[in-house]
Design an enzyme around this catalytic site. Sequence first.
Site, PDB file in Angstrom:
ATOM      1  N   ALA A 159       0.845  -1.194   0.000  1.00 54.04           N
ATOM      2  CA  ALA A 159       0.000   0.000   0.000  1.00 54.04           C
ATOM      3  C   ALA A 159       0.880   1.243   0.000  1.00 54.04           C
ATOM      4  CB  ALA A 159      -0.885  -0.016   1.242  1.00 54.04           C
ATOM      5  N   LYS A 160       0.370   2.324  -0.541  1.00 51.08           N
ATOM      6  CA  LYS A 160       1.152   3.562  -0.561  1.00 51.08           C
ATOM      7  C   LYS A 160       0.846   4.333   0.728  1.00 51.08           C
ATOM      8  CE  LYS A 160       1.613   5.526  -4.711  1.00 51.08           C
ATOM      9  NZ  LYS A 160       2.943   5.146  -5.179  1.00 51.08           N
ATOM     10  N   ILE A 161       1.346   3.785   1.829  1.00 51.89           N
ATOM     11  CA  ILE A 161       1.118   4.385   3.143  1.00 51.89           C
ATOM     12  C   ILE A 161       2.154   5.493   3.356  1.00 51.89           C
ATOM     13  CG2 ILE A 161       1.224   3.931   5.634  1.00 51.89           C
ATOM     14  CD1 ILE A 161       0.200   1.067   5.000  1.00 51.89           C
TER      15      ILE A 161
END
Length: 320
Positions: A159-161
Amino acid sequence: MKAEADPNLIVYFGGQYMPLGEARVGILTHALHYGTGVFEGIRAHWDEAQQELFVLRPLEHYERWKQNCGILRIVVPPSAEELCEITLELMRRNAFRTDVYVRPLAYKSAERVGVSTDDQDAFAVIALPFGDYLHADKGLHAGVSSWRRIEDNAIPARAKICGAYVNSALASDEARHCGFDEAIFLNESGHVAEGATCNIFMARKGKLITPAVTENALEGITRDSVMELAQRELGLQVVERAIDRSELYVCDELFFTGTAVGIAPVVRVDHRPVKDGAIGAITRGVQQLYFDAARGHMQTYLKWLLPVYRSRNTREQDAI
Ligand code: PMP
């Protein structure tokens, strides 16, 4: 990101369209202190001949974004389809006639001290004129980072956290200081994971090989597009498997993929030429196909594109 943001750009923030200069968050915002946000990156490509701006795979991007927000239990109320509409509206309000990068961002928005999260969420969609992210015309020099890729059990790399990008920032910073264009991450098992901001593919013996998504790599949409293009259009076998560091030194071709980087050839890795140090035929083939598909030159891949201006005209005609 090198693009200078114009404060008069129209962005979507707090449920409204407004100038970028007026879209502000408070200093105590949870995400600012603890990295509790999830962002996305979407490209739109301008095609001069067709006088059209094509948003590339926006539905898949918004579906991924909403899914990944779920990892942090952030709720983005609009559907993926509604988010596509917001994106089209942003493009039109800004009257873009150039390549564009779209940055959706959802975050924990409570303004208080304390790391535990609550259900106060917010989101924004920002669209900026955007050219090349890495200047890869002659091929890049990549270096294996001394920083390891974050593990799924610490912060999921799929995920692009926001907070996870400290890992990428450290690796990018080190790479630039060492004279490389981009960093390559190994995971804790010592296998190749991905670049600091992109996925990685290697060609060996006529096959295209990329790390599996379980190697702590982002589940890239460009990666997925490249796999489809390479299989369908070039008849190549694409294999997802672990890649050793030393395979990077003996492979035939190497390239990065990503929304910002596109298809970026790597011609040197850790001061060693990839094969003869020139951009290889498979890389060039994939690059050309991706460029053509993204700009609406390939009938089969129009399914990936949302035209900004034509879709309005079509709807206006439908209404007549
Ligand atoms: N890996 C990382 C770490 C990234 O930040 C990106 C850019 N989103 C990618 C891979 C490529 O993903 P995509 O093709 O979906 O842009």
